[in-house]
Design a protein around this motif. Structure first.
Motif, mmCIF file in Angstrom:
data_model
loop_
_atom_site.group_PDB
_atom_site.id
_atom_site.type_symbol
_atom_site.label_atom_id
_atom_site.label_comp_id
_atom_site.label_asym_id
_atom_site.label_seq_id
_atom_site.Cartn_x
_atom_site.Cartn_y
_atom_site.Cartn_z
ATOM 1 N N THR A 159 0.375 -1.430 0.045
ATOM 2 C CA THR A 159 -0.123 -0.382 -0.124
ATOM 3 C C THR A 159 0.892 0.972 0.427
ATOM 4 O O THR A 159 0.156 2.103 -0.688
ATOM 5 C CB THR A 159 -0.745 0.124 1.218
ATOM 6 O OG1 THR A 159 -2.224 -1.087 1.197
ATOM 7 C CG2 THR A 159 -1.812 1.032 1.322
ATOM 8 N N PRO A 160 2.428 1.684 0.957
ATOM 9 C CA PRO A 160 2.612 2.344 0.590
ATOM 10 C C PRO A 160 3.459 2.700 -0.331
ATOM 11 O O PRO A 160 4.081 3.789 -1.032
ATOM 12 C CB PRO A 160 3.482 2.352 1.740
ATOM 13 C CG PRO A 160 2.873 1.146 2.265
ATOM 14 C CD PRO A 160 2.446 0.337 1.847
ATOM 15 N N VAL A 161 3.691 1.550 -1.562
ATOM 16 C CA VAL A 161 4.513 1.893 -2.546
ATOM 17 C C VAL A 161 3.151 1.886 -3.464
ATOM 18 O O VAL A 161 4.513 3.588 -4.415
ATOM 19 C CB VAL A 161 4.981 0.065 -2.936
ATOM 20 C CG1 VAL A 161 5.305 0.324 -4.795
ATOM 21 C CG2 VAL A 161 5.836 -0.305 -1.778
ATOM 22 N N VAL A 162 2.390 1.819 -3.189
ATOM 23 C CA VAL A 162 1.268 2.534 -4.156
ATOM 24 C C VAL A 162 0.443 4.110 -4.558
ATOM 25 O O VAL A 162 0.943 4.791 -5.135
ATOM 26 C CB VAL A 162 0.009 2.408 -3.841
ATOM 27 C CG1 VAL A 162 -1.183 2.451 -5.295
ATOM 28 C CG2 VAL A 162 -0.213 0.382 -4.495
ATOM 29 N N ILE A 163 1.085 4.990 -3.259
ATOM 30 C CA ILE A 163 0.817 5.910 -2.372
ATOM 31 C C ILE A 163 1.994 6.664 -3.106
ATOM 32 O O ILE A 163 2.058 7.797 -3.681
ATOM 33 C CB ILE A 163 0.389 6.237 -0.719
ATOM 34 C CG1 ILE A 163 -0.643 4.831 -0.607
ATOM 35 C CG2 ILE A 163 0.576 7.278 -0.784
ATOM 36 C CD1 ILE A 163 -1.126 4.899 1.093
ATOM 37 N N ASP A 164 3.533 5.902 -3.048
ATOM 38 C CA ASP A 164 4.448 6.811 -3.265
ATOM 39 C C ASP A 164 4.512 7.093 -4.716
ATOM 40 O O ASP A 164 4.624 7.726 -5.031
ATOM 41 C CB ASP A 164 5.434 6.262 -2.317
ATOM 42 C CG ASP A 164 6.411 6.966 -2.805
ATOM 43 O OD1 ASP A 164 7.306 7.407 -2.159
ATOM 44 O OD2 ASP A 164 7.616 6.345 -3.659
ATOM 45 N N TYR A 165 4.243 6.031 -5.016
ATOM 46 C CA TYR A 165 4.464 5.788 -7.024
ATOM 47 C C TYR A 165 3.386 6.297 -7.262
ATOM 48 O O TYR A 165 2.962 7.675 -8.098
ATOM 49 C CB TYR A 165 3.700 4.616 -7.070
ATOM 50 C CG TYR A 165 3.911 4.712 -8.992
ATOM 51 C CD1 TYR A 165 5.015 4.365 -9.359
ATOM 52 C CD2 TYR A 165 2.536 5.193 -9.731
ATOM 53 C CE1 TYR A 165 5.312 4.192 -10.328
ATOM 54 C CE2 TYR A 165 2.872 4.662 -11.471
ATOM 55 C CZ TYR A 165 4.343 4.093 -11.335
ATOM 56 O OH TYR A 165 4.700 4.428 -12.704
ATOM 57 N N ILE A 166 1.801 7.008 -6.089
ATOM 58 C CA ILE A 166 1.098 8.537 -6.845
ATOM 59 C C ILE A 166 1.629 9.719 -7.080
ATOM 60 O O ILE A 166 1.812 10.468 -7.776
ATOM 61 C CB ILE A 166 -0.251 7.963 -6.329
ATOM 62 C CG1 ILE A 166 -1.064 6.806 -6.891
ATOM 63 C CG2 ILE A 166 -0.894 9.586 -6.791
ATOM 64 C CD1 ILE A 166 -1.946 7.057 -6.006
ATOM 65 N N VAL A 167 2.194 9.672 -5.905
ATOM 66 C CA VAL A 167 2.728 11.325 -5.664
ATOM 67 C C VAL A 167 3.741 11.654 -6.413
ATOM 68 O O VAL A 167 4.099 12.397 -6.859
ATOM 69 C CB VAL A 167 3.558 11.246 -3.973
ATOM 70 C CG1 VAL A 167 5.051 12.294 -3.574
ATOM 71 C CG2 VAL A 167 2.346 10.523 -2.773
ATOM 72 N N HIS A 168 5.146 10.565 -7.437
ATOM 73 C CA HIS A 168 5.578 11.281 -7.557
ATOM 74 C C HIS A 168 5.497 10.401 -8.735
ATOM 75 O O HIS A 168 6.028 11.365 -9.910
ATOM 76 C CB HIS A 168 6.795 10.225 -7.373
ATOM 77 C CG HIS A 168 7.760 10.386 -5.671
ATOM 78 N ND1 HIS A 168 7.358 9.489 -4.633
ATOM 79 C CD2 HIS A 168 9.013 11.284 -5.530
ATOM 80 C CE1 HIS A 168 8.007 9.735 -3.258
ATOM 81 N NE2 HIS A 168 9.019 10.918 -4.333
ATOM 82 N N ASN A 169 3.991 10.197 -9.771
ATOM 83 C CA ASN A 169 4.270 10.127 -11.054
ATOM 84 C C ASN A 169 2.570 10.366 -11.931
ATOM 85 O O ASN A 169 1.613 10.173 -12.669
ATOM 86 C CB ASN A 169 3.965 8.068 -11.317
ATOM 87 C CG ASN A 169 5.748 8.066 -11.179
ATOM 88 O OD1 ASN A 169 6.981 8.342 -12.004
ATOM 89 N ND2 ASN A 169 5.642 7.536 -10.039
#
Length: 278
Positions: A159-169
């Motif tokens: 889940t944190p990986v998905v959120i981080d991906y959204i924030v940066h992309n």
């Protein structure tokens, strides 16, 4: 039509204003008359006019005293009087009277002033509607992504990986399938686990974050709306407007206008707004 009330104790002047002026031409209609301030107060409370044109010197109660009875008035006021003393003008200014006309009334000047005051009334009505439409950002139920990023107790490790991906992309075209491929998991499985952890679908979380970024850019007043749409990841301007309205209950243009009118706006935001309209 803008509703006009005329308060004047001299019958000839009052009737002349009511029946010899082409009010309809100015988008107005006279809804009532009063011959003194006390009667004027009753008429204002009864008829809720948009504009009150009042003489200063009237029996029982004068025009300025009448206006003083409405501390937070919702109508505009124009003073007419045969007295040009400074104290009257000063008092009228203190009462936020729109203009001050001397008798005998110049008809052309009256048309000019009424045209200006109805423009102000229209602008105030637009502002009122926008204030009702555009809710305070603090009250908008958008996702606080920073809080989500700080969470460390997710049941699902990705889940944190998905959120981080959204924030940066978020500014690029992305999908849950893109992330699932990188994590080597099923998109449907990743979607389910993400929603279980955040109570949001991937697309809802992504769109909410994009709209938050769009709000920040709109309030800066440096970019046109279609530029902002592209900057936050929407290649289709119409779809951006649709998504924005679904979250904000107003279009990007309405939000931009409200930001300029409600917050005053600086020179840059006013320039951007003018450019957007043109």
């Amino acid at each position: 039509m803008f509703k006009v009330l005329i308060a004047e104790d001299e019958d000839l002047i009052r009737k002349g204003l009511a029946y010899t002026i082409d009010w309809a031409k100015m988008g107005c209609m006279v809804v009532g008359e009063a011959s003194n301030g006390e009667e004027g107060i009753k008429k204002i409370e009864e008829l809720s006019p948009d504009l009150v044109i009042t003489d200063i010197k009237m029996p029982i109660m004068d025009g300025l005293q009448m206006l003083q009875n409405f501390k937070e008035r919702e109508f505009e006021a124009i003073i007419i009087t045969g007295y040009g003393e400074f104290e009257y003008a000063k008092k009228a200014i203190e009462l936020d009277v729109f203009d001050y006309l001397l008798k005998p009334i110049d008809e052309d000047k009256l048309y000019e002033v009424v045209g200006e005051v109805t423009k102000r009334i229209s602008e105030k009505e637009i502002l009122r509607k926008l204030k009702n439409t555009v809710k305070d950002i603090e009250n908008i139920k958008l996702i606080d992504t920073e809080i989500y990023c700080q969470k460390s107790s997710y049941k699902y490790k990705n889940t944190p990986v998905v959120i981080d991906y959204i924030v940066h992309n978020y500014a690029n075209k992305i999908s849950i399938e893109d992330i699932a491929d990188q994590l080597e998991v099923s998109p449907s499985y990743l979607s389910k686990k993400f929603k279980d952890d955040t109570c949001h679908t991937f697309n809802d979380f992504l769109n909410s974050y994009r709209i938050q970024k769009a709000i920040n850019l709109l309030t800066e007043g440096k970019y046109k709306v279609y530029e902002i749409a592209e900057m936050v990841g929407f290649s289709d301007y119409k779809y951006f407007s649709y998504v924005f309205k679904s979250y904000m209950c107003c279009s990007p243009m309405e939000f931009l206008k409200a930001n300029v009118l409600v917050r005053g706006g600086d020179s840059e935001s006013n320039t951007a707004y003018s450019a957007e309209l043109n």
